[in-house]
Design a protein around this motif. Structure first.
Motif, PDB file in Angstrom:
ATOM      1  N   PRO A 465       5.059 -19.646  48.273  1.00  0.00           N
ATOM      2  CA  PRO A 465       6.101 -18.628  48.067  1.00  0.00           C
ATOM      3  C   PRO A 465       6.707 -18.680  46.663  1.00  0.00           C
ATOM      4  CG  PRO A 465       6.394 -19.708  50.187  1.00  0.00           C
ATOM      5  CD  PRO A 465       5.357 -20.490  49.442  1.00  0.00           C
ATOM      6  N   GLN A 466       6.835 -19.880  46.110  1.00  0.00           N
ATOM      7  CA  GLN A 466       7.406 -19.983  44.764  1.00  0.00           C
ATOM      8  C   GLN A 466       6.506 -19.312  43.738  1.00  0.00           C
ATOM      9  OE1 GLN A 466       6.486 -23.185  42.331  1.00  0.00           O
ATOM     10  NE2 GLN A 466       8.587 -23.703  41.794  1.00  0.00           N
ATOM     11  N   PHE A 468       4.250 -16.956  44.188  1.00  0.00           N
ATOM     12  CA  PHE A 468       4.150 -15.508  44.392  1.00  0.00           C
ATOM     13  C   PHE A 468       5.508 -14.811  44.362  1.00  0.00           C
ATOM     14  CE2 PHE A 468       0.054 -16.707  46.405  1.00  0.00           C
ATOM     15  CZ  PHE A 468      -0.768 -15.872  45.670  1.00  0.00           C
ATOM     16  N   ASN A 469       6.576 -15.596  44.331  1.00  0.00           N
ATOM     17  CA  ASN A 469       7.931 -15.039  44.309  1.00  0.00           C
ATOM     18  C   ASN A 469       8.184 -14.140  45.519  1.00  0.00           C
ATOM     19  OD1 ASN A 469      10.524 -14.724  43.281  1.00  0.00           O
ATOM     20  ND2 ASN A 469       9.965 -12.942  42.049  1.00  0.00           N
ATOM     21  N   LYS A 470       7.755 -14.617  46.682  1.00  0.00           N
ATOM     22  CA  LYS A 470       8.012 -13.903  47.927  1.00  0.00           C
ATOM     23  C   LYS A 470       7.987 -14.910  49.068  1.00  0.00           C
ATOM     24  CE  LYS A 470       3.178 -12.621  48.887  1.00  0.00           C
ATOM     25  NZ  LYS A 470       2.255 -11.492  49.136  1.00  0.00           N
ATOM     26  N   PRO A 471       8.590 -14.593  50.204  1.00  0.00           N
ATOM     27  CA  PRO A 471       8.648 -15.571  51.304  1.00  0.00           C
ATOM     28  C   PRO A 471       7.283 -15.798  51.931  1.00  0.00           C
ATOM     29  CG  PRO A 471       9.587 -13.470  51.982  1.00  0.00           C
ATOM     30  CD  PRO A 471       9.327 -13.353  50.514  1.00  0.00           C
ATOM     31  N   TYR A 473       4.451 -15.802  54.703  1.00  0.00           N
ATOM     32  CA  TYR A 473       4.107 -14.645  55.537  1.00  0.00           C
ATOM     33  C   TYR A 473       4.794 -14.709  56.894  1.00  0.00           C
ATOM     34  CZ  TYR A 473       1.280 -11.665  58.568  1.00  0.00           C
ATOM     35  OH  TYR A 473       0.867 -10.733  59.485  1.00  0.00           O
ATOM     36  N   THR A 531      -0.056 -14.866  52.813  1.00  0.00           N
ATOM     37  CA  THR A 531       0.894 -14.984  51.704  1.00  0.00           C
ATOM     38  C   THR A 531       0.220 -14.609  50.391  1.00  0.00           C
ATOM     39  OG1 THR A 531       2.031 -16.759  52.909  1.00  0.00           O
ATOM     40  CG2 THR A 531       2.530 -16.528  50.574  1.00  0.00           C
ATOM     41  N   GLY A 534      -1.732  -9.219  48.576  1.00  0.00           N
ATOM     42  CA  GLY A 534      -0.906  -8.451  47.660  1.00  0.00           C
ATOM     43  C   GLY A 534      -0.677  -9.128  46.324  1.00  0.00           C
ATOM     44  N   GLY A 535      -1.159 -10.354  46.184  1.00  0.00           N
ATOM     45  CA  GLY A 535      -0.956 -11.061  44.925  1.00  0.00           C
ATOM     46  C   GLY A 535      -2.220 -11.682  44.376  1.00  0.00           C
ATOM     47  N   LYS A 538      -2.693 -12.251  40.700  1.00  0.00           N
ATOM     48  CA  LYS A 538      -1.991 -13.353  40.043  1.00  0.00           C
ATOM     49  C   LYS A 538      -2.824 -14.631  40.003  1.00  0.00           C
ATOM     50  CE  LYS A 538       2.636 -11.718  41.340  1.00  0.00           C
ATOM     51  NZ  LYS A 538       3.912 -12.061  42.016  1.00  0.00           N
TER      52      LYS A 538
END
Length: 722
Positions: A465-466, A468-471, A473, A531, A534-535, A538
């Motif tokens: 999460p860190q 990808f800067n999102k919580p 899944y 998770t 969508g990334g 990156k």
């Protein structure tokens, strides 16, 4: 013709399926089955042909890209025309010049091909499990599962290769476009006159203008006849809307904590280099057993040195160092006691120094795998680990958040389980006879599953999460994986001793627990990969995400492989062979080490503000990954052949001779992995003590600043171009 061109991949897959089915349904005594499996050859030829076709397509595109791009964007530079273009016209031009051929739909080819290859085996599989022999080895469930698991990382590598080739093509095309764009920019710049520069200067002043914040109030003091401003109350009355809870600010990393974390990581990397250097030498001895005649360097003494240093030196210290970053961070608090962390580090390092010397001198605990240190040395290690355990639990207890984040669930469970495992394994009550066998299975598997795996999963739940800067899944999937891991993993230790003198019901319990492990592994893998969703863009731009991705893939494949090995039919072939060595490296290296690698690249730049050399990070990644493939795949193939040789009651020496080529590949793969560790040590040094880097942009502006300081005229006043 349009139909064939549009559906070419589906037609190729259908053709492969029909060809393979024809071969699979042929009688076993037909000419097709004599010699080698022609179906496998056909499948390989189809895949290679498709890959070569794609490479040829790329080469043709590269040969045509230059002239095509020049035709597309070669127009006469006219500032008025460019300024008169509408947004739609610009969008059309961008679509024309940036359109690049995408990668071939490899998934449409490879996934059906996998189904094609496995279908005859499943369609012809018998309903009852028979003993594995040379004739039916490919129909055994465990073997089929292993083939699928081997295919997954190979598929990922194939797709990554295609992605890299496509990226290179795009970069080449963009470089061509950049030349034209630079020409346009130069022409536009040469047409700027003094008046235009003056307009730009005025515009710059307008952009830099800021309000003084007192335009309306002026310089006078505000009048407050009723005392409203001087009688503000902190306590509120009844609010129409509830007061929002202010977010707790993240604690800043204490410089002393930074030093502690870096010391743990540096110690871990040091033991990794030393431990794998010894492992490299041990691997060479498989190819050249007469390399030396020194007792301290014998295989029986060096092998436990290698395993203990990479287990308790590299992996344990690496995880603890990352844990000292994660545990306070997710609790929004400070570490309980930094001095306690330093004491833990010194005791653990001292235990490894003494343990290495004692093992090389022939002083050991009697041969229990991964617990060869004698108890006084292991006591030092246990005290050091206990200090870190206390530090973690105290830090979690004084957290500033109400809930305990799931990362600290996993880490807390790991640091609680390990002292129990170590204590039970060193108590003298069950160290004789069949009890010691049961204890060894318990210790060996719980150390891997409830210490290393638990801790690294906790790190994953923080770092993914860190990055990808999102919580994460699904928090619920994480909780499900947590409790089912504890439930099933504590049961599976004795699946290493199937067909032994252990009670049959105990062996069956271990096999059932191994199958139950599919629940936490599947739920955890889904959680991590979703998770990533969508990334994916990156991943190629990150130091750590490729390592995390490999760790997640091997978490799935390695764990499923462990379940496949637990079946009695496959255990009969693979146990006591080099297949087990391959499996242990897939789990401890492919999962644990890759996650620690990723964690190091994720936090050290944050702590020091210094980035590692990008090309060296890539070298570390590919050397480690390819080396692991060269190490494990030959050992799995050779281990299977060795087990079949034993099943045929052939002389033992034949299996030793048979393993010669596979041990050579083991040495090659191990050498690549060892080189990757040297690269990691270099990267860590550059992240902590980097040299001054040369930046073109900064150097150019330094030159321009020097010219400006010397009052060199940058603008001509005679209406000539600059």
């Amino acid at each position: 013709m349009w139909f064939f061109r549009k559906n070419r991949w589906q037609l190729v897959t259908l053709l492969s399926f029909l060809s393979w089915q024809a071969v699979a349904q042929a009688p076993e005594n037909s000419v097709l089955y004599k010699g080698t499996d022609i179906g496998v050859k056909l499948l390989v030829f189809v895949l290679l042909g498709l890959f070569l076709a794609y490479i040829i397509k790329i080469i043709i595109s590269l040969s045509q890209v230059g002239g095509t791009l020049l035709k597309k964007i070669s127009f006469k530079v006219d500032k008025n025309q460019i300024s008169g273009l509408t947004a739609d016209q610009i969008d059309i031009m961008l679509k024309i010049v940036t359109k690049t051929p995408g990668p071939a739909p490899a998934v449409k080819i490879i996934l059906p091909a996998l189904i094609i290859w496995l279908w005859p085996h499943f369609s012809n599989a018998q309903t009852t499990v028979q003993a594995a022999t040379r004739e039916n080895i490919l129909t055994q469930p465990g073997v089929l599962i292993t083939f699928v698991l081997l295919f997954i990382p190979l598929l990922a590598g194939f797709l990554l290769l295609i992605s890299k080739i496509s990226t290179l093509l795009k970069k080449y095309q963009r470089s061509k476009i950049q030349v034209e764009l630079q020409s346009i920019a130069d022409n536009l710049g040469n047409e700027m006159f003094y008046e235009e520069v003056s307009v730009l200067s005025d515009r710059k002043k307008a952009l830099l203008f800021q309000l003084s914040q007192n335009e309306l109030a002026g310089e006078n003091i505000a009048s407050d006849e009723k005392g409203l401003l001087n009688n503000i109350k902190i306590q509120h009355g009844t609010d129409i809307f509830p007061v929002k809870k202010k977010p707790i600010p993240r604690p800043k990393i204490d410089p002393k904590l930074t030093q502690l974390i870096l010391a743990f990581i540096a110690s871990a990397v040091l033991w990794l280099v030393i431990g794998t250097t010894i492992g490299e030498y041990v691997g060479i001895k498989f190819v050249a057993p007469d390399a030396d005649a020194i007792s301290w360097l014998s295989f029986g003494r060096l092998r436990p040195v290698h395993t203990n240093l990479v287990f308790w030196g590299w992996a344990t210290l690496g995880m603890l160092g990352l844990g000292y970053y994660v545990v306070p961070m997710v609790g929004n608090g400070k570490l309980y006691n930094i001095k306690m962390g330093w004491a833990s580090l010194h005791l653990i390092n001292l235990s490894h120094v003494l343990g290495t010397v004692s093992l090389m001198a022939g002083i050991n605990n009697g041969g229990g795998e991964y617990r060869e240190y004698i108890w006084p040395i292991m006591l030092l290690f246990a005290i050091g680990l206990g200090l870190s355990t206390t530090n973690y639990l105290k830090t979690i207890a004084q957290r500033k958040t109400k809930e305990i984040y799931i990362s600290n669930w996993y880490i807390s469970a790991a640091v609680i389980f390990l002292p129990i495992i170590a204590l039970v394994s060193y108590l003298p009550f069950w160290q004789n006879g069949i009890g010691e066998v049961i204890l060894q299975g318990f210790y060996m598997h719980q150390a891997v599953g409830l210490w290393f795996m638990m801790f690294c999963l906790g790190l994953l739940y923080y770092f993914l999460p860190q990055q990808f800067n999102k919580p994460i899944y699904s928090y619920s999937l994480g909780v499900l994986a947590f409790w089912t891991q504890i439930l099933f993993y504590t049961l599976i230790g004795t699946h290493h001793f199937v067909f032994s003198a252990l009670p049959w019901w105990l062996q069956t319990t271990a096999i059932v627990g191994s199958v139950g492990m599919l629940i936490p592994v599947t739920s955890g893998t889904i959680n991590f990969l979703m998770t990533f969703k969508g990334g994916w863009d990156k991943v190629t731009n990150s130091y750590s995400l490729p390592f995390f991705l490999v760790g997640v893939i091997y978490y799935f494949t390695g764990s499923y492989q462990g379940t496949a090995e637990a079946f009695r039919s496959t255990n009969l072939i693979w146990h006591f062979t080099d297949f087990t060595i391959a499996h242990s490296h897939i789990t401890m290296y492919g999962i644990i080490s890759f996650i620690i690698f990723a964690g190091i690249y994720a936090i050290v730049p944050r702590l020091t503000g210094k980035e590692p050399p990008q090309i060296m990070v890539g070298a570390h990644f590919w050397l480690a990954l390819i080396g692991l493939q060269f190490y494990t795949i030959p050992l799995m193939i050779g281990g299977t052949l060795k087990g079949l040789s034993w099943g045929d009651a052939r002389p033992f020496i034949e299996s030793v001779v048979l393993m010669g080529p596979y041990w050579l590949w083991r040495a090659i793969g191990g050498s690549m992995m060892w080189l990757s560790h040297l690269v990691l040590a270099y990267n860590l040094y550059k992240m902590v003590y980097p040299s001054e880097e040369f930046t073109v942009k900064e150097e150019v502006f330094k030159i321009l600043k020097q010219k400006a300081d010397l009052n060199t005229p940058l603008i001509k006043t005679d209406h000539e171009p600059i």
